[in-house]
Design a protein around this motif. Structure first.
Motif, PDB file in Angstrom:
ATOM      1  N   LYS A   1       0.169  -0.174 -38.355  1.00 34.17           N
ATOM      2  CA  LYS A   1      -0.342   0.947 -38.184  1.00 34.17           C
ATOM      3  C   LYS A   1      -1.912   1.005 -38.786  1.00 34.17           C
ATOM      4  O   LYS A   1      -3.036   1.376 -38.223  1.00 34.17           O
ATOM      5  CB  LYS A   1       0.185   2.245 -38.536  1.00 34.17           C
ATOM      6  CG  LYS A   1      -0.275   3.391 -37.595  1.00 34.17           C
ATOM      7  CD  LYS A   1       0.888   4.539 -37.817  1.00 34.17           C
ATOM      8  CE  LYS A   1       0.838   5.233 -36.566  1.00 34.17           C
ATOM      9  NZ  LYS A   1       1.878   6.146 -36.787  1.00 34.17           N
TER      10      LYS A   1
ATOM     11  N   ILE B   1      -5.878  -4.068 -27.900  1.00 33.98           N
ATOM     12  CA  ILE B   1      -7.017  -3.304 -27.741  1.00 33.98           C
ATOM     13  C   ILE B   1      -8.152  -4.145 -27.370  1.00 33.98           C
ATOM     14  O   ILE B   1      -8.465  -5.170 -27.909  1.00 33.98           O
ATOM     15  CB  ILE B   1      -7.388  -2.346 -28.768  1.00 33.98           C
ATOM     16  CG1 ILE B   1      -7.344  -3.082 -29.988  1.00 33.98           C
ATOM     17  CG2 ILE B   1      -6.209  -1.142 -28.554  1.00 33.98           C
ATOM     18  CD1 ILE B   1      -8.009  -2.025 -31.340  1.00 33.98           C
TER      19      ILE B   1
ATOM     20  N   ARG C   1      -4.262  -7.449 -31.237  1.00 30.59           N
ATOM     21  CA  ARG C   1      -3.232  -6.656 -31.179  1.00 30.59           C
ATOM     22  C   ARG C   1      -2.846  -6.464 -32.745  1.00 30.59           C
ATOM     23  O   ARG C   1      -2.150  -7.410 -33.420  1.00 30.59           O
ATOM     24  CB  ARG C   1      -2.068  -7.286 -30.614  1.00 30.59           C
ATOM     25  CG  ARG C   1      -0.632  -6.523 -30.354  1.00 30.59           C
ATOM     26  CD  ARG C   1       0.199  -7.293 -29.517  1.00 30.59           C
ATOM     27  NE  ARG C   1       1.384  -6.441 -29.239  1.00 30.59           N
ATOM     28  CZ  ARG C   1       2.732  -6.744 -29.857  1.00 30.59           C
ATOM     29  NH1 ARG C   1       2.647  -8.087 -30.336  1.00 30.59           N
ATOM     30  NH2 ARG C   1       3.876  -6.099 -29.722  1.00 30.59           N
TER      31      ARG C   1
ATOM     32  N   THR D   1      -9.496  -9.186 -26.857  1.00 26.16           N
ATOM     33  CA  THR D   1      -8.224  -8.526 -27.272  1.00 26.16           C
ATOM     34  C   THR D   1      -7.497  -8.516 -28.668  1.00 26.16           C
ATOM     35  O   THR D   1      -7.418  -9.624 -29.100  1.00 26.16           O
ATOM     36  CB  THR D   1      -6.921  -8.734 -26.368  1.00 26.16           C
ATOM     37  OG1 THR D   1      -6.454  -9.486 -26.279  1.00 26.16           O
ATOM     38  CG2 THR D   1      -7.705  -8.258 -24.820  1.00 26.16           C
TER      39      THR D   1
ATOM     40  N   ASP E   1       0.683  -5.737 -23.601  1.00 21.75           N
ATOM     41  CA  ASP E   1       1.298  -6.185 -25.005  1.00 21.75           C
ATOM     42  C   ASP E   1       0.618  -5.046 -25.842  1.00 21.75           C
ATOM     43  O   ASP E   1       0.783  -5.000 -27.206  1.00 21.75           O
ATOM     44  CB  ASP E   1       0.774  -7.546 -25.356  1.00 21.75           C
ATOM     45  CG  ASP E   1      -0.625  -7.725 -25.223  1.00 21.75           C
ATOM     46  OD1 ASP E   1      -1.452  -6.947 -25.076  1.00 21.75           O
ATOM     47  OD2 ASP E   1      -0.997  -9.050 -25.576  1.00 21.75           O
ATOM     48  N   GLY E   2      -0.201  -4.061 -25.423  1.00 20.82           N
ATOM     49  CA  GLY E   2      -0.585  -3.044 -26.416  1.00 20.82           C
ATOM     50  C   GLY E   2      -2.053  -3.525 -27.087  1.00 20.82           C
ATOM     51  O   GLY E   2      -2.354  -2.671 -27.967  1.00 20.82           O
TER      52      GLY E   2
ATOM     53  N   THR F   1      -6.644  -0.310 -23.353  1.00 18.00           N
ATOM     54  CA  THR F   1      -5.506  -0.890 -24.060  1.00 18.00           C
ATOM     55  C   THR F   1      -4.715  -1.809 -22.843  1.00 18.00           C
ATOM     56  O   THR F   1      -4.372  -1.059 -22.043  1.00 18.00           O
ATOM     57  CB  THR F   1      -4.685   0.039 -24.542  1.00 18.00           C
ATOM     58  OG1 THR F   1      -5.345   1.026 -25.626  1.00 18.00           O
ATOM     59  CG2 THR F   1      -3.143  -0.430 -25.102  1.00 18.00           C
ATOM     60  N   SER F   2      -4.484  -3.150 -23.372  1.00 16.78           N
ATOM     61  CA  SER F   2      -3.691  -3.916 -22.347  1.00 16.78           C
ATOM     62  C   SER F   2      -2.099  -3.285 -22.154  1.00 16.78           C
ATOM     63  O   SER F   2      -1.535  -2.938 -22.904  1.00 16.78           O
ATOM     64  CB  SER F   2      -3.369  -5.231 -23.068  1.00 16.78           C
ATOM     65  OG  SER F   2      -2.670  -5.997 -22.386  1.00 16.78           O
ATOM     66  N   CYS F   3      -1.958  -3.241 -20.709  1.00 14.01           N
ATOM     67  CA  CYS F   3      -0.522  -2.757 -20.505  1.00 14.01           C
ATOM     68  C   CYS F   3       0.645  -3.639 -20.943  1.00 14.01           C
ATOM     69  O   CYS F   3       1.747  -3.192 -21.072  1.00 14.01           O
ATOM     70  CB  CYS F   3      -0.516  -2.382 -18.954  1.00 14.01           C
ATOM     71  SG  CYS F   3      -1.586  -1.251 -18.357  1.00 14.01           S
TER      72      CYS F   3
ATOM     73  N   ARG G   1      -4.487  -1.278 -37.184  1.00 13.53           N
ATOM     74  CA  ARG G   1      -4.758  -0.592 -36.073  1.00 13.53           C
ATOM     75  C   ARG G   1      -6.288   0.320 -36.182  1.00 13.53           C
ATOM     76  O   ARG G   1      -7.070   0.062 -35.609  1.00 13.53           O
ATOM     77  CB  ARG G   1      -3.780   0.085 -35.278  1.00 13.53           C
ATOM     78  CG  ARG G   1      -4.123   0.663 -33.823  1.00 13.53           C
ATOM     79  CD  ARG G   1      -3.090   1.170 -33.192  1.00 13.53           C
ATOM     80  NE  ARG G   1      -3.488   1.867 -31.910  1.00 13.53           N
ATOM     81  CZ  ARG G   1      -3.956   1.206 -30.800  1.00 13.53           C
ATOM     82  NH1 ARG G   1      -3.550  -0.137 -30.609  1.00 13.53           N
ATOM     83  NH2 ARG G   1      -4.240   2.054 -29.633  1.00 13.53           N
TER      84      ARG G   1
ATOM     85  N   THR H   1      -5.193   7.525 -19.068  1.00 11.49           N
ATOM     86  CA  THR H   1      -3.762   7.183 -19.139  1.00 11.49           C
ATOM     87  C   THR H   1      -2.958   8.308 -18.643  1.00 11.49           C
ATOM     88  O   THR H   1      -1.980   8.115 -18.205  1.00 11.49           O
ATOM     89  CB  THR H   1      -3.393   7.194 -20.626  1.00 11.49           C
ATOM     90  OG1 THR H   1      -3.943   8.127 -21.185  1.00 11.49           O
ATOM     91  CG2 THR H   1      -4.072   5.758 -21.001  1.00 11.49           C
TER      92      THR H   1
END
Length: 128
Positions: free
Chosen positions: A96, A74, A92, A90, A71-72, A67-69, A99, A11
């Protein structure tokens, strides 16, 4: 399935992400299969498949997680277990703590020398 563009995955080097185009299938890429992911309350899930390169999923890779650009979300193994025949999805998370829970299993990947992607704890397996 082999992701192209091994150099510049981290990143810190590639903020716009890397398209998951397939060198094993020219003109094709890893894509999200659903326009709207399944909403499961605490998180949403989308299945992955192979589609045209112009629809390639763009991701960031930090040495462990993809991590998808857009929508964030994983990328992780659907059941959290890396085994032959299990599918990648994926996920999402909406909170927290969710996650952290989701990242604890089935999310760590490594990019192999030839460009294939394997679960970090199972280098004999590859996404494909």
């Amino acid at each position: 399935i082999i992701a192209q563009g091994r150099r510049g995955w981290h990143t810190s080097l590639h903020h716009e992400g890397v398209a998951l185009e397939l060198s094993s299938h020219p003109g094709h890429a890893i894509v999200k299969e659903l326009d709207r992911p399944f909403d499961l309350g605490l998180y949403s899930v989308n299945s992955l498949g192979i589609g045209p390169a112009e629809d390639a999923m763009k991701v960031l890779y930090d040495g462990k997680y993809f991590t998808s650009c857009d929508d964030g979300a994983i990328i992780r193994m659907s059941t959290g277990i890396s085994k032959l025949g299990n599918i990648a999805v994926t996920v999402r998370p909406r909170k927290k703590i969710v996650r952290s829970m989701l990242l604890s299993h089935g999310c760590n990947f490594v990019i192999n020398e030839e460009g294939s992607v394997s679960p970090m704890n199972h280098p004999n397996l590859a996404l494909g």
